[in-house]
Structures are given as C-alpha cells and as structure tokens.
Scaffold this motif. Structure first.
Motif, PDB file in Angstrom:
ATOM      1  N   ARG A 174       0.838  -1.207   0.000  1.00 31.84           N
ATOM      2  CA  ARG A 174       0.000   0.000   0.000  1.00 31.84           C
ATOM      3  C   ARG A 174       0.872   1.255   0.000  1.00 31.84           C
ATOM      4  NH1 ARG A 174      -4.085  -0.401  -2.633  1.00 31.84           N
ATOM      5  NH2 ARG A 174      -3.771   1.822  -2.476  1.00 31.84           N
ATOM      6  N   ALA A 175       2.017   1.208   0.672  1.00 33.00           N
ATOM      7  CA  ALA A 175       2.890   2.378   0.689  1.00 33.00           C
ATOM      8  C   ALA A 175       3.406   2.670  -0.713  1.00 33.00           C
ATOM      9  CB  ALA A 175       4.047   2.152   1.658  1.00 33.00           C
ATOM     10  N   ASN A 209     -12.767  -0.502   5.980  1.00 32.68           N
ATOM     11  CA  ASN A 209     -13.642   0.011   4.914  1.00 32.68           C
ATOM     12  C   ASN A 209     -12.981   1.135   4.124  1.00 32.68           C
ATOM     13  OD1 ASN A 209     -16.338  -1.348   4.830  1.00 32.68           O
ATOM     14  ND2 ASN A 209     -16.148  -0.978   7.019  1.00 32.68           N
ATOM     15  N   VAL A 210     -12.219   1.973   4.831  1.00 30.78           N
ATOM     16  CA  VAL A 210     -11.521   3.032   4.099  1.00 30.78           C
ATOM     17  C   VAL A 210     -10.486   2.403   3.162  1.00 30.78           C
ATOM     18  CG1 VAL A 210      -9.969   5.004   4.361  1.00 30.78           C
ATOM     19  CG2 VAL A 210     -11.926   4.750   5.882  1.00 30.78           C
ATOM     20  N   PHE A 253      -5.982   7.245 -11.100  1.00 30.88           N
ATOM     21  CA  PHE A 253      -6.320   6.369  -9.974  1.00 30.88           C
ATOM     22  C   PHE A 253      -5.751   6.875  -8.646  1.00 30.88           C
ATOM     23  CE2 PHE A 253      -5.880   3.119 -13.538  1.00 30.88           C
ATOM     24  CZ  PHE A 253      -7.241   3.092 -13.798  1.00 30.88           C
ATOM     25  N   THR A 254      -5.030   8.020  -8.693  1.00 31.37           N
ATOM     26  CA  THR A 254      -4.236   8.408  -7.517  1.00 31.37           C
ATOM     27  C   THR A 254      -5.070   8.594  -6.254  1.00 31.37           C
ATOM     28  OG1 THR A 254      -2.809   9.562  -9.051  1.00 31.37           O
ATOM     29  CG2 THR A 254      -2.488  10.010  -6.703  1.00 31.37           C
ATOM     30  N   GLU A 255      -6.182   9.360  -6.345  1.00 35.50           N
ATOM     31  CA  GLU A 255      -6.865   9.756  -5.105  1.00 35.50           C
ATOM     32  C   GLU A 255      -7.384   8.559  -4.316  1.00 35.50           C
ATOM     33  OE1 GLU A 255      -9.412  12.448  -6.966  1.00 35.50           O
ATOM     34  OE2 GLU A 255      -8.427  14.215  -6.119  1.00 35.50           O
ATOM     35  N   TRP A 256      -8.100   7.653  -5.005  1.00 33.83           N
ATOM     36  CA  TRP A 256      -8.650   6.510  -4.269  1.00 33.83           C
ATOM     37  C   TRP A 256      -7.529   5.638  -3.720  1.00 33.83           C
ATOM     38  CZ3 TRP A 256     -12.990   7.369  -2.410  1.00 33.83           C
ATOM     39  CH2 TRP A 256     -14.053   7.922  -3.140  1.00 33.83           C
ATOM     40  N   ASN A 257      -6.410   5.540  -4.451  1.00 30.53           N
ATOM     41  CA  ASN A 257      -5.289   4.757  -3.919  1.00 30.53           C
ATOM     42  C   ASN A 257      -4.733   5.392  -2.651  1.00 30.53           C
ATOM     43  OD1 ASN A 257      -4.370   2.295  -5.256  1.00 30.53           O
ATOM     44  ND2 ASN A 257      -4.392   3.526  -7.102  1.00 30.53           N
ATOM     45  N   GLN A 258      -4.681   6.730  -2.616  1.00 30.00           N
ATOM     46  CA  GLN A 258      -4.151   7.381  -1.417  1.00 30.00           C
ATOM     47  C   GLN A 258      -5.074   7.123  -0.225  1.00 30.00           C
ATOM     48  OE1 GLN A 258      -3.420  11.416  -2.800  1.00 30.00           O
ATOM     49  NE2 GLN A 258      -1.289  10.864  -3.143  1.00 30.00           N
ATOM     50  N   ILE A 259      -6.393   7.239  -0.479  1.00 33.41           N
ATOM     51  CA  ILE A 259      -7.350   6.984   0.601  1.00 33.41           C
ATOM     52  C   ILE A 259      -7.215   5.540   1.082  1.00 33.41           C
ATOM     53  CG2 ILE A 259      -9.823   6.773   1.097  1.00 33.41           C
ATOM     54  CD1 ILE A 259     -10.195   9.182  -0.796  1.00 33.41           C
ATOM     55  N   SER A 260      -7.103   4.620   0.119  1.00 33.20           N
ATOM     56  CA  SER A 260      -6.979   3.212   0.469  1.00 33.20           C
ATOM     57  C   SER A 260      -5.743   2.961   1.323  1.00 33.20           C
ATOM     58  CB  SER A 260      -6.927   2.384  -0.816  1.00 33.20           C
ATOM     59  OG  SER A 260      -6.687   1.042  -0.514  1.00 33.20           O
ATOM     60  N   THR A 261      -4.638   3.608   0.970  1.00 32.07           N
ATOM     61  CA  THR A 261      -3.410   3.409   1.739  1.00 32.07           C
ATOM     62  C   THR A 261      -3.564   3.921   3.163  1.00 32.07           C
ATOM     63  OG1 THR A 261      -2.057   3.507  -0.241  1.00 32.07           O
ATOM     64  CG2 THR A 261      -0.957   3.968   1.844  1.00 32.07           C
ATOM     65  N   VAL A 262      -4.215   5.082   3.317  1.00 33.77           N
ATOM     66  CA  VAL A 262      -4.435   5.613   4.666  1.00 33.77           C
ATOM     67  C   VAL A 262      -5.252   4.617   5.484  1.00 33.77           C
ATOM     68  CG1 VAL A 262      -5.572   7.432   5.988  1.00 33.77           C
ATOM     69  CG2 VAL A 262      -4.225   8.020   3.964  1.00 33.77           C
ATOM     70  N   GLY A 263      -6.316   4.108   4.887  1.00 34.98           N
ATOM     71  CA  GLY A 263      -7.152   3.133   5.588  1.00 34.98           C
ATOM     72  C   GLY A 263      -6.368   1.892   5.962  1.00 34.98           C
ATOM     73  N   ALA A 264      -5.528   1.410   5.038  1.00 36.69           N
ATOM     74  CA  ALA A 264      -4.759   0.191   5.306  1.00 36.69           C
ATOM     75  C   ALA A 264      -3.832   0.398   6.498  1.00 36.69           C
ATOM     76  CB  ALA A 264      -3.953  -0.214   4.070  1.00 36.69           C
ATOM     77  N   PHE A 265      -3.224   1.594   6.606  1.00 34.39           N
ATOM     78  CA  PHE A 265      -2.321   1.829   7.740  1.00 34.39           C
ATOM     79  C   PHE A 265      -3.100   1.915   9.052  1.00 34.39           C
ATOM     80  CE2 PHE A 265       2.136   2.118   6.674  1.00 34.39           C
ATOM     81  CZ  PHE A 265       2.083   1.999   5.305  1.00 34.39           C
TER      82      PHE A 265
END
Lengths: 535, 57, 40
Positions: A63-64, A443-444, A468-480
């Motif tokens: 994710r990072a 969920n994030v 695709f950048t924005e959703w990937n950034q949100i996804s990474t925040v959620g994963a952390f």
C-alpha cells in the motif's frame, strides 16, 4: 444440551488443581513435546498471529508503494513477490492455522472429550508449520527473490523463476500435510469421542462447520499436492504438463488449482460461520434460529463448492457452455449462503441484544461479509467478469470475504473465548476501540478499491495511471489505520493473559455450550476428568 | 429413501421445517442421506448442464 | 483426579478405524490423480 450434569463440577476442578502434580512441565519442553489440545491450540493461534503481522507488513509495503503513481519504494519484481507471499502467508499461515487453533481449543471441550483423538499427531501437525513458514519467508533471501507469480502459482511464470519456487512448493507440500493430519484428527475426534448423549445434531454449530470443513480439506489438499508435484516435475524432471513448448497446457494448471482453490475459499469461511453462529445467539440471548437448516445449508455449500471453480477463469477461453455452467452454479451457491445470513438476522430478531466486543465483530462480519457476497455475485456474471477480471474490484471482493469475513470472525472468537481461556476479562473499552478502528480502517482501505476496479485499475502492479491516484491514497491511509490497530489487539490480548478482572465461569449468560456450562474459567489443563452426560 | 431425497432437496435450499426435521432425525439413517446427497449432487450437475445445453443450442 | 479420562478401548478402536479410512481417502485421491497424469 442445557445445564446437563452437576453444577458443582466446576468447583471440583479448582480444588483438585491446588495440589495437582500433573500440570504442564515448565519452559520450552512444555511447548515442544506437548500433546495437550489447549497448548497446541494456543501455539496455533500465536503462530497465525505472527504470520498475520508478517503478511500484514507486506501488505503495508504494497500500500505504501501504491500511495503515489510511479515507483518510489520497491522494485517491480520485489513488488510482485510481496503480493504473492502476502497471499500465501495470509491464506496458509494466518487464516487457516487460526481456525485450526480454535478447533483444537474448542472441539474437545464442546463435545465433552478429554483431548483430541491423536494427541501426538496433533503436536506434529503444529510443528510442521514452522519449517514451512521458514521456507516461505526465507525464500525472500535467496537469489532471484521470492515467488512472484501471484499466490495462485500459475505457470509459465512459476516454471521460469529460481530456487525460491522450489522452497514455495516444498512449503505448500508441508502445509498440506499438516492440514491433512489436522483434519483427520478433528474428524476422528468429532465422530468417536463425543460425551454420552452428545448426538451429532446436538453439537454446537462450530463443531459442525469444522467437521464439514475437515472433509473439504481431506478432499482437496491431495489435489493441491498433486498440482504442485506436477509443477516440480515440470521444473526439474523433464515433464511438460504445463509447458506449451513441450505439448502441455498452462490452463490445465488453472483448472487443477481452482478445483482445490474454490473449496479452499469455503474452508476459510465455514469455520467463521461456525464462530459467528456461537456468538450471535449468546448476545441475542435466544437459541440459534434454524439450527438444522444451518447444518443443512453448510453441507450443501460444501458440496456445491466443488462445481463452481471455473468462475475464477472466465477469461481464459472456456467454451461458452462451460462459462454458462459455472455462472449458473455460482449464482445458485448464493442461495444457501443467503439462508444463513437470514438465519443470523432472525436469531437477533426480538432478542435482548447487547453489544460487547465479540458481538460487534460478529455484526460487523454480517454486514461486511454480505457486501463481499454481493460483489461475488457481480463477478459471477460472466460478461461482467470479463471486464472486471484482474482488476482491483476482485481484490476488493475477496478482501471483503476474507478480512471482514474470516478475520473478523476470528477476532470475534478471540474476544468471545479469551475470558474462558485466560480466566481474565479483556478491557471492554479497548476492545471496542479496536473494533471501531478495524471497522473504519478496513472500509476506508478496501471500499475504494471497488471504484478503482470499476475504473479499470489492474491488480498486481506497482505503478498506475494518474487518474487512480486519489482513491489509492485513501486506500493506503485506511490500510495503515487497519494495520496498526492490530497492535492494539496484541496489547489487549497480552494484558488479558497477564491479568485483569476475574472472568466468571459462564462469562456470557446466553452462551450454552459445554465449555461455558461445565468448565471453570480459566479452564484447567485437563478437562472432563469424567465425561459429562448431555441430556 | 423418499424421505432422504426430500431432506436433501431442502438442504440444497438450506431450509427445513422444525417438525419435518425432527421427523427426519427419527426416520433417516446417515447412509441413506449420504447416498441421496451424492445422487442429488449429480442430478443437480446434470440439470444445470441440460439448461446450459438448451441455452447454447 | 487431575488425569483426564481416557477414551474407552472401543472408542480407540473406532478412532483408529476412522483415521485409517480418512488416510486411505487422502492417499487414494493423490495416488489416482498422480497415476492418471504420469501414466500417459
């Protein structure tokens, strides 16, 4: 099976334990040579938690890297190794051993047996996991890096890579042997060592789901072993099963693999159904709605799981008739699964519910697993799957099934039985915090991946197009958030083991299986000195 | 044997009436249920296959 | 008192029998599969 024998049974144990010369030996040899189902269950659970953190670290590295487009942190080859080993470690190292850990702890106690049928084989099943895990993780450090073919081990990639593949194949073989021995032990125990009066249809649903799961394992693990044996001979002994240049066919591997792989999905979810079926009635203070239906539905899901494997490979070029067959069969398997969901809802209906941490995780499971099930139905539609195959939609789907499905049920089960195992209550406040952090983080992290997939982002790539950048950034925040909140879970478990308020014998007033009604908290090292009689 | 098929049919749907189920526990043997289950699974596959053949004709 | 109750001899025999049947299933599936693909 309500309060069957003597209520004073519980106190007899405490007294006997005060001058007990048959407790566990101290130190390392206790764990190395143990044949006690509780010790082995504990080791399985700790092993799977260690693997969970290991696989989770790989996920966070993935994710990072995906936080921004372009290559920042890792090389593409290493990225592919990360996705591959993350999958293998989580499936074979975290989820499956965790359920075997639960089975070891609970099956003997819930059916009124003193231990598993083959305690020494039980010890061996566990200790085989250690070399397998070392091989799997150690393969990162050999020339060429760890397997990078995806967890499905598809040829031709898997035939071309270096010695790490041989280590992976050996690891899969060992893990398979361990699972098979574990399953034989569980089936034998359930069929032969039940307490007097404990008929099959009086068994708690967790025992039922494990019985069926163990049969699935017996049926498909030899198939996986065969598939990886064929990979091995293709690599080293001159066969060409999967090599087109030698007259072989790579799609044959896909068929064999998914003939194993789809029942494997149910192997990872049926025990979760069992755990949730124990927890929801306990916190709704009502018996499980439709117990017999649940047993029947579980059996039919198990049978149907053998005829749907082709939905994993709609895009590889099957005849239209094949695609249609697998599409219909897959849609139909949703029927018994849906029945289970409705049964859980009906169990909660008009119950006097409370929402302690285990129940929160169970309800979270119910909501999120349903989402995963529905996205599965979307993917089952062949023409839709052809556009969504190999996109992040698939990644979102199976993480909803395996993380908020299997893993949330494991978490629910840990909080549910931890007071019984340790004799201490966990901190309810911290437990709830852990639940909400996990729920939000999960969920994030994964809901946006549906959007990414629908927009066309392929899976298993370290770099992606700018849109695709924005959703990937949100996804990474959620994963952390999700990943680091599991350290809170570790803290909660350790502090509960070390101390805390004394847990009552029947911690949850609505729980009615034998471990709650007949045994003290914490459970003594040896339980059921005389077999309980179930009426 | 007819009862076994009935029980297996409902199990594929995943639903069983309580009194029917209680009657099942008395009149069915595991062997009959397993045999009926295998036959029904085969029949299920053949029916699906028939539908597929019909659709792709 | 602190010793767990032992399975009865009958239970032990049945357990060994079930385990033997299950092990035969596993080996049978693997053997049939391997003989099929390696004999061609």
């Amino acid at each position: 099976m309500s309060t069957a024998t003597h209520a004073h049974d519980t106190h007899g144990h405490d007294h006997a334990h005060a001058h007990d010369h048959h407790g566990p030996p101290a130190g390392f040899s206790r764990w190395m040579y143990t044949t006690n189902h509780k010790d082995i269950g504990t080791m399985y659970l700790w092993f799977s938690f260690a693997m969970f953190l290991m696989g989770g670290s790989m996920a966070l590295l993935i994710r990072a890297e995906l936080f921004q487009p372009g290559l920042q942190l890792v090389e593409p080859q290493f990225f592919n190794s990360l996705t591959t080993v993350h999958g293998l470690v989580m499936v074979f190292g975290a989820i499956m051993p965790a359920f075997v850990g639960f089975a070891n702890w609970l099956v003997p106690m819930q059916i009124g047996a003193a231990d598993m049928a083959f305690p020494r084989m039980n010890n061996w099943s566990f200790w085989l996991l250690i070399p397998a895990a070392l091989l799997l993780v150690g393969s990162f450090f050999v020339p060429g890096g760890a397997a990078a073919s995806g967890w499905t081990l598809y040829p031709p990639l898997i035939i071309q890579q270096g010695m790490s593949i041989d280590m992976t194949i050996l690891a899969v073989h060992i893990l398979g042997a361990s699972s098979i021995m574990g399953s034989i032990n569980i089936i034998t125990t359930i069929l032969n060592l039940r307490a007097p009066g404990m008929t099959l249809m009086k068994m708690p649903l967790f025992v039922w789901t494990w019985l069926i799961t163990a049969y699935l394992l017996i049926a498909v693990m030899p198939v996986l072993a065969g598939a990886v044996t064929m990979l091995l001979t293709d690599r080293h002994f001159g066969t060409s099963f999967f090599n087109a240049a030698g007259g072989g066919d790579p799609t044959m591997f896909m068929h064999i693999f998914w003939f194993f792989g789809h029942p494997e999905v149910y192997i990872m979810i049926l025990p979760a159904f069992g755990i949730v079926s124990q927890i929801i009635p306990a916190f709704a203070r009502k018996p499980l709605f439709g117990y017999a239906s649940m047993v029947y539905a579980t059996s039919s899901i198990a049978i149907l799981s053998f005829i749907v494997w082709g939905h994993h490979m709609f895009t590889v070029g099957m005849p239209a008739a094949g695609n249609l067959f697998f599409m219909y069969a897959t849609m139909l398997i949703a029927v018994p699964t849906g029945v289970k969901i409705f049964n859980w809802i009906a169990t909660m209906w008009k119950g006097s519910m409370t929402f302690e941490t285990p129940m929160l995780f169970a309800v979270g499971f119910l909501c999120l697993f349903t989402i995963g099930g529905f996205s599965g139905l979307v993917l089952a539609i062949t023409p839709v799957d052809i556009t969504l195959h190999n996109t992040y939609y698939v990644v979102a789907h199976f993480h909803y099934v395996l993380v908020s499905g299997a893993l949330f049920a494991i978490m629910a089960g840990i909080y549910f039985w931890l007071p019984k195992w340790t004799g201490h209550m966990y901190s309810e406040g911290l437990g709830k915090l852990h639940f909400w952090l996990s729920m939000i983080g999960f969920n994030v992290a994964f809901f946006p991946q549906h959007f990414l997939g629908l927009a066309g982002m392929p899976r298993r790539i370290p770099d992606y197009a700018l849109q695709f950048t924005e959703w990937n950034q949100i996804s990474t925040v959620g994963a952390f958030i999700f990943g680091f909140s599991q350290l809170l879970f570790l803290y909660i478990v350790i502090s509960t083991i070390r101390g805390g308020a004394k847990a009552p014998d029947r911690t949850w007033e609505g729980a009615d299986s034998l471990e709650w009604t007949h045994l003290p908290s914490p459970v003594p090292y040896h339980t059921f000195e005389t077999a309980p009689v179930v009426k | 044997m007819k009862d076994a098929f009935k029980a297996v049919f409902w199990s594929f749907f995943g639903v069983r009436k309580k009194d029917e189920y209680e009657a099942d526990t008395k009149r069915l043997t595991p062997q009959a249920v397993i045999a009926a289950g295998l036959i029904c699974a085969l029949a299920f596959v053949l029916v699906l296959f028939g539908i597929v053949k019909l659709v792709t004709r | 008192m602190a010793e767990p109750h032992k399975p009865t001899p009958q239970q032990r025999r049945n357990a060994l029998l079930s385990a033997a049947v299950l092990a035969a299933m596993v080996l049978g599936i693997y053997a049939v599969f391997m003989l099929k693909v390696f004999s061609a």
